[in-house]
Design an enzyme around this catalytic site. Structure first.
Site, short mmCIF file in Angstrom:
data_model
loop_
_atom_site.label_atom_id
_atom_site.label_comp_id
_atom_site.label_asym_id
_atom_site.label_seq_id
_atom_site.Cartn_x
_atom_site.Cartn_y
_atom_site.Cartn_z
CG ASP A 205 -2.18 0.91 0.90
OD1 ASP A 205 -2.08 1.78 0.00
OD2 ASP A 205 -3.23 0.76 1.56
C1 BGC Z 1 -4.94 3.27 -0.30
C2 BGC Z 1 -4.94 2.25 -1.44
C3 BGC Z 1 -4.73 2.96 -2.74
C4 BGC Z 1 -3.41 3.71 -2.67
C5 BGC Z 1 -3.07 4.46 -3.94
C6 BGC Z 1 -3.73 4.19 -0.34
O1 BGC Z 1 -3.93 5.28 0.50
O2 BGC Z 1 -5.02 2.61 0.93
O3 BGC Z 1 -6.16 1.56 -1.45
O4 BGC Z 1 -4.77 2.07 -3.82
O5 BGC Z 1 -3.48 4.67 -1.63
O6 BGC Z 1 -3.91 5.54 -4.11
#
Ligand code: BGC
Length: 689
Positions: A236
């Site tokens: 993540d």
């Molecule tokens: C989220 C993810 C997301 C990523 C990219 C993170 O803050 O938890 O689900 O895909 O950001 O935007």
């Protein structure tokens, strides 16, 4: 320049072989550089081999503007998708999502998001699918298939036990092996084993003290060794900063740190860990092989990659169809809905959600999609009216009131990073609804939102239509549902509690939001309806609930066999009849109750469903099958899945609490089909009936 005769560029060869070939051609330095991205959304290039940056885009309800710089189709959010209980529809959705991702140059879509809805306060409940592992599993697989048949990697997220936003990067989810196996992992497992997902995103949180991005137990043992995952694990965004060191993530099985340049996967850091003997080239290869495999599978290594389309009329039509399929009619006294112009001509349209837009960049966090246009409720009502109704502003002047209320994606509501503080609707909406209902008892609440809310005014209003976050065509879908051009058939994929205290995760501060950065999943298996059943709590609306404008009768339940062995399949048939006045769809739900369930096991669980669309008066035979092996439970003592022989009951109904037919059956004590004879773990302790 790419070597055009090299195996890795040859689309006719298997993806794994192409990945192996490419890996063998990369220098050590190039391998180190591929461990982290470049910028927010891409991997680094290796120009010497013609390897271009590979792009990842958000997210689960359409391609995010923030990740692509493009406006794209905004589909209904995850929980609205799930409310359709429609696997075929979700496969089409996956395909459209894959196409749009491809159209912006992407190779991976960061979705579907499949964490279990453990607490109704989770700011991301709107993105997720369900509180139930079976429904979650059944719905994720067609989305993954749809996405990947377009040559895009689906990235299921957030692995694992990432069930709240509060403290998300620091918290450790303390969860038993049994709850992991039975509740939190099944959808990920199905996405990999049945869906062949080419990518998985590791979560921010720790699981039992180990950062998810550095967990060899999750990323290597379960994902790769046990489930046969062949793709890549992406962190993540920024998660590795909270995950320990380079060594633990490399050894843990994290393929790619995002975004670039990376923190612990900075080229220099990986190089240093290598030179210090903390990691080997084999460790790096094991992680990168899946990334290169996904590149091959998505056509990224091909000399030419086919183009795709976005924002087509078909995708917008699909967005509306999905919104309509998710419309969930919670209450409809006196059959006030659909509005019939013969009885109700003057319609007061009120409330803060009437003109509200939800499809905006980063609105709600990374799941935000900016669509080229958005049909608000107001536009939808005007566009679909076709002269049938007169819209007025005052409740007291009207034959019926439509009050548009709900949550939004503002921080602290249905939004990433922060959880909600309570179940209440924000602002003065409860009072406003009550005031409208006092002036006109014929008040219908049209509710937007992606998670359960309290409804202190429920007894004072005539009807409640839950339309979730219905996407860019949402207003049209809402209007068509209110006017009867669409018959609602959505069913709740989560329980709506009467109060927070009734909710399983809210037994104590240690179980939510956590104590000293540890959240204890003390409720064990009793997540969602399993808890309400066990404690005999009446929810506001039960799991699986959703009314229709027509009526469905259930009869003639027949079981092919009523004493079964481990290798058998339970086959049930029943008659479903649309005995009302209009066409409609019903989700027939099958629950299995263990009549001898020990104290620490749920009373019943969803094990099947079938959605049927029937004309008025039409009758069909519905056939439902459950493999007996799917009734196995995880034994913490044996560390394995086993069947509990004994007395069971098959229950079929229109919701968990609207069971129409029941049939008893028994499971005989026999060996599990999957266990080899040397394994004594399937020894059972209960007598078969
Ligand atoms: C989220 C993810 C997301 C990523 C990219 C993170 O803050 O938890 O689900 O895909 O950001 O935007």
């Amino acid at each position: 320049m790419a070597e055009s005769t090299a195996d890795y560029t040859n689309p006719a060869l298997p993806a794994e072989r192409r990945a192996t070939d490419l890996l063998a051609r990369l220098t050590l330095e190039e391998k180190f550089s591929l461990c982290a991205g470049q910028g927010l959304w891409k991997t680094k290039a290796v120009p010497r081999l013609g390897l271009k940056p590979f792009m990842l885009t958000d997210g689960p309800r359409g391609v995010g503007f923030h990740s692509s710089g493009k406006r794209c189709t905004a589909f209904p959010s995850g929980i609205a998708q799930a409310a359709s209980w429609d696997e075929a529809l979700l496969r089409r959705f996956g395909a459209a999502l894959g196409q749009e991702c491809r159209a912006v140059g992407g190779g991976t879509i960061l979705g579907p998001a499949i964490n279990i809805c453990r607490t109704p306060l989770n700011g991301r409940t709107f993105e997720y699918l369900s509180e139930d592992p079976y429904l979650n599993s059944r719905l994720v697989v067609p989305i993954v298939h749809g996405v990947q048949e377009q040559g895009i990697a689906a990235c299921v997220k957030h692995f694992a036990a990432n069930n709240q936003e509060t403290d998300r990067v620091r918290i450790s989810s303390e969860v038993s092996e049994r709850a992991l196996q039975e509740i939190y992992l099944p959808a990920f497992r199905a996405a990999v084993e049945e869906g062949d997902a080419w990518s998985v995103m590791s979560a921010y949180n720790k699981v039992n003290g180990v950062p998810a991005s550095a967990s060899a137990d999750l990323l290597r043992r379960r994902l790769r060794d046990e489930w046969g995952f062949r793709g890549f694990v992406v962190s993540d965004w920024f998660a590795p900063r909270f995950a320990g060191g380079t060594e633990s993530c490399v050894k843990g099985g994290l393929s790619l740190e995002m975004p670039g340049k990376g923190s612990i996967y900075k080229t220099g850091k990986v190089r240093e860990a290598y030179h210090n003997g903390l990691i080997t080239e084999r460790d790096v290869d094991a992680n990168l092989h899946g990334l290169l495999t996904a590149m091959a599978l998505t056509g990224h290594l091909d000399p030419v990659r086919s183009r795709a389309v976005r924002n087509t009329a078909e995708h917008q039509q699909l967005a509306r169809e999905m919104a309509e399929a998710g419309m969930t009619l919670l209450k409809n006294d006196n059959a006030v809905l659909p509005l019939r112009p013969t009885d109700l001509r003057k319609v007061a349209v009120l409330g803060p959600a009437l003109k509200k837009r939800y499809c905006l960049p980063l609105y709600g966090g990374s799941a935000g999609v900016w669509s080229p246009y958005e049909v608000t409720a107001r536009k939808g009502l005007e566009g679909e009216n076709r002269g049938r109704f007169e819209f007025v502003k005052e409740a007291r002047d009207a034959d019926v009131v439509l009050f548009f209320a709900g949550l939004s994606h503002r921080p602290g509501q249905d939004s990433e990073v922060r959880d909600r503080a309570s179940l209440s609707l924000p602002g003065r909406q409860d009072e406003m609804i009550r005031a409208a209902a006092r002036q006109n008892p014929n008040t219908v609440v049209v509710l937007y939102g992606g998670s359960p809310v309290a409804m202190p005014w429920l007894d004072e209003v005539r009807a409640v239509l839950l339309c979730w976050y219905p996407g860019m065509e949402g207003g049209a879908a809402v209007a068509r549902t209110l006017f009867g051009d669409n018959n609602p058939c959505g069913k709740l994929p989560v329980t709506f509690p009467r109060s927070l205290a009734d909710s399983p995760a809210h037994a104590s501060p240690r179980s939510y939001p956590g104590d000293k950065r540890t959240v204890h999943y003390d409720e064990e298996l009793f997540v969602g309806y399993r808890h309400f059943d066990k404690r005999d709590i009446e929810p506001l609306f039960p799991f699986g609930h959703g009314l229709s404008y027509t009526r469905f009768d259930y009869d003639n339940l027949v079981l092919e066999q009523d004493a079964l062995d481990a290798a058998d399949t339970l086959v049930a048939t029943l008659e479903l009849c649309n005995s009302g006045e209009c066409a409609g769809a019903e989700v027939v739900q099958l629950y299995i109750a263990d009549l001898d369930a020990p104290e620490d096991r749920p009373v019943q669980a969803l094990k099947g469903f079938a959605k049927h669309t029937l004309a008025a008066g039409e009758r069909v035979t519905v056939r439902l099958e459950v493999a007996v092996s799917d009734l196995r439970v995880f034994s913490p003592e044996a560390g394995n899945w086993e069947l509990l022989p004994g007395r069971y009951e098959l229950r079929v109904g229109s919701s968990l609490r609207d069971i129409r037919l029941r049939a008893p059956f028994g499971l005989r004590a026999t060996a599990n089909p999957d266990d080899d004879s040397s394994n004594d773990n399937n020894a059972t302790t209960r007598e078969a009936s």
